[in-house]
Design an enzyme around this catalytic site. Structure first.
Site, PDB file in Angstrom:
ATOM      1  CB  CYS A 205     -31.489   2.524  14.522  1.00  9.11           C
ATOM      2  SG  CYS A 205     -31.232   1.248  13.289  1.00  9.11           S
TER       3      CYS A 205
ATOM      4  CB  CYS B 133     -31.998   2.716  21.214  1.00  9.97           C
ATOM      5  SG  CYS B 133     -32.719   1.257  21.980  1.00  9.97           S
ATOM      6  CG  HIS B 134     -28.891   4.430  18.865  1.00 13.17           C
ATOM      7  ND1 HIS B 134     -27.995   4.327  19.907  1.00 13.17           N
ATOM      8  CD2 HIS B 134     -29.040   3.169  18.380  1.00 13.17           C
ATOM      9  CE1 HIS B 134     -27.613   3.062  20.025  1.00 13.17           C
ATOM     10  NE2 HIS B 134     -28.238   2.331  19.129  1.00 13.17           N
TER      11      HIS B 134
ATOM     12  CB  CYS C 211     -27.832  -2.837  16.807  1.00 14.73           C
ATOM     13  SG  CYS C 211     -27.182  -1.584  17.937  1.00 14.73           S
TER      14      CYS C 211
ATOM     15  CB  CYS D 122      -6.562  -0.718  -2.758  1.00 14.43           C
ATOM     16  SG  CYS D 122      -6.443   1.052  -3.023  1.00 14.43           S
TER      17      CYS D 122
ATOM     18  CB  CYS E 140      -0.095   3.620  -4.175  1.00  8.81           C
ATOM     19  SG  CYS E 140      -0.112   2.701  -5.712  1.00  8.81           S
ATOM     20  CG  HIS E 141      -2.021   5.003  -0.471  1.00 12.71           C
ATOM     21  ND1 HIS E 141      -2.911   5.902  -0.972  1.00 12.71           N
ATOM     22  CD2 HIS E 141      -2.493   3.778  -0.823  1.00 12.71           C
ATOM     23  CE1 HIS E 141      -3.900   5.254  -1.591  1.00 12.71           C
ATOM     24  NE2 HIS E 141      -3.662   3.959  -1.511  1.00 12.71           N
TER      25      HIS E 141
ATOM     26  CB  CYS F 297      -0.891   0.030   1.247  1.00 16.23           C
ATOM     27  SG  CYS F 297      -1.735  -1.508   1.611  1.00 16.23           S
TER      28      CYS F 297
ATOM     29  NE  ARG G 174     -22.318  -1.659  19.472  1.00 17.08           N
ATOM     30  CZ  ARG G 174     -23.512  -2.118  19.853  1.00 17.08           C
ATOM     31  NH1 ARG G 174     -24.107  -3.077  19.161  1.00 17.08           N
ATOM     32  NH2 ARG G 174     -24.098  -1.652  20.921  1.00 17.08           N
TER      33      ARG G 174
END
Lengths: 262, 107
Positions: free
Chosen positions: A178, A181-182, A223, A115, A80-81, A77, A219
């Protein structure tokens, strides 16, 4: 008379279409946006604040190594980066975005695999595998402290609406979205935990419950399982769209990856 | 590939108390959990840790199934001579994971 009917019908249609926003589907107030960090105990905050205490850095270290090393058949990687290439600082704060080649929504993990297949003649890495977690943790950590800033455009808009719909749709045996709750109950207790606003700025995150680093999609699956709904698969279009909605919803929050969460 | 992170000062004054910190990536699978289809997940833990200061042990610890994944230790020793601090973990199968840091003691 006929024309009159049509006009009334059109009026009705436009009224349902956009004019009056559904009060049950009100977005989180942008002025109230606060990172999940604010809901942690002081001990867990201390664990995240100290880069040595934060176990997520085990993956960052490993990711940095993988980033520089490449594989036998392909360039690294860093080739290139690296110096003089395209630096990756701040990049994670602008994901998910549209992949120009395929025209599809992609997140950071997806981009790493793009990539690999497109530029490195390597196989895509398995989602939730140690290597992809390590690379995404490393790349995300390069954007730490920078504000999440995904700009919606015409191509992203349909995905955003899809993700927003997922967020507000009741599901599972508990019949909760969702949103319940959030958006409506953040800051209140759910058993032993304080409900956060459900932002994505800390992912990939070291969860004490998992005893390991995990992705945002893992995650999401937790949930969904929590409300006893059928979880979607990792990197599914539904979860990518939800990821996009959360990025826009949490715009301006500082990237905390790898965060520590209970 | 067991990732290890070590924090040790590079230099210290003779007689100074120095703090050493060590973190290792390890699942510390307790052997009490069951997988999705009900099968017992085999125990896989680190059982011992030691820190050698120029070959001499200055800190030892035993680990048990109740220790969390990715165990983290903080401990102290007294800087006496310039030398190498070696951190060694041994798992239940006898495999050893280690890393080292060099300490320079100034008088």
């Amino acid at each position: 008379m006929k024309r009159g009917c049509l006009a009334v019908a059109l009026l009705l249609l436009s009224a349902c279409g956009d004019a009056a926003p559904d009060p049950d589907r009100a977005d989180l107030d942008p002025n109230a946006v606060v990172s999940g960090y604010a809901f942690l105990t002081p001990e867990t905050q201390a664990q995240q604040d100290d880069d040595f205490l934060n176990p997520g850095f085990l993956w960052v270290d490993r990711g940095a190594k993988l980033f520089r090393s490449g594989e036998a058949v392909s360039a690294s990687c860093a080739s290139c980066h690296g110096a003089g290439g395209r630096p990756l600082e701040g990049v994670a704060a602008r994901y998910p975005r549209i992949d120009e080649a395929t025209g599809k929504l992609t997140n950071l993990e997806g981009r790493i695999n793009v990539c690999r297949t497109r530029h490195q003649a390597a196989k895509p890495l398995a989602h939730e595998g140690e290597d992809l977690l390590a690379l995404s943790a490393y790349v995300a950590s390069l954007s730490r402290g920078m504000p999440v800033s995904v700009q919606l455009d015409d191509r992203l808009r349909p995905y955003y609406e899809q993700g927003r719909d997922y967020f507000f749709t009741r599901r599972g045996q508990l019949n909760l979205a969702c949103h319940h709750c959030h958006d409506r109950n953040w800051g209140r207790s759910l058993r032993g935990d304080t409900i956060s606003q459900g932002h994505a700025n800390g992912f990939p995150t070291y969860r004490l419950e998992w005893q390991t680093l995990g992705s945002l999609h893992r995650r999401f699956r937790d949930c969904d399982t929590g409300v006893r709904a059928e979880p979607m698969s990792l990197a599914s279009e539904e979860y990518l769209a939800l990821e996009l909605y959360l990025a826009v919803r949490g715009a301006g929050l500082a990237v905390e990856a790898p965060a520590v969460r209970p | 590939m067991n990732t290890i992170r070590i924090a040790a000062p590079r230099t210290a004054k003779r007689g100074e108390i120095i703090e050493l910190r060590a973190l290792i990536r390890h699942p510390m699978e307790s052997g009490f959990r069951r997988g999705a289809s009900g099968e017992v997940i085999a125990r896989d833990i680190i059982v011992a840790f030691e820190c050698l200061y120029d070959g001499e042990p200055v800190f030892r610890a035993k680990f048990f199934p109740a220790v969390a994944a990715n165990p983290f230790l903080t401990f102290h020793t007294v800087a006496t001579e310039s030398g190498r601090l070696e951190f060694r973990w041994t798992d239940q199968h006898g495999a050893v994971f280690s890393d080292a840091a060099d300490l320079t003691v100034e008088t």
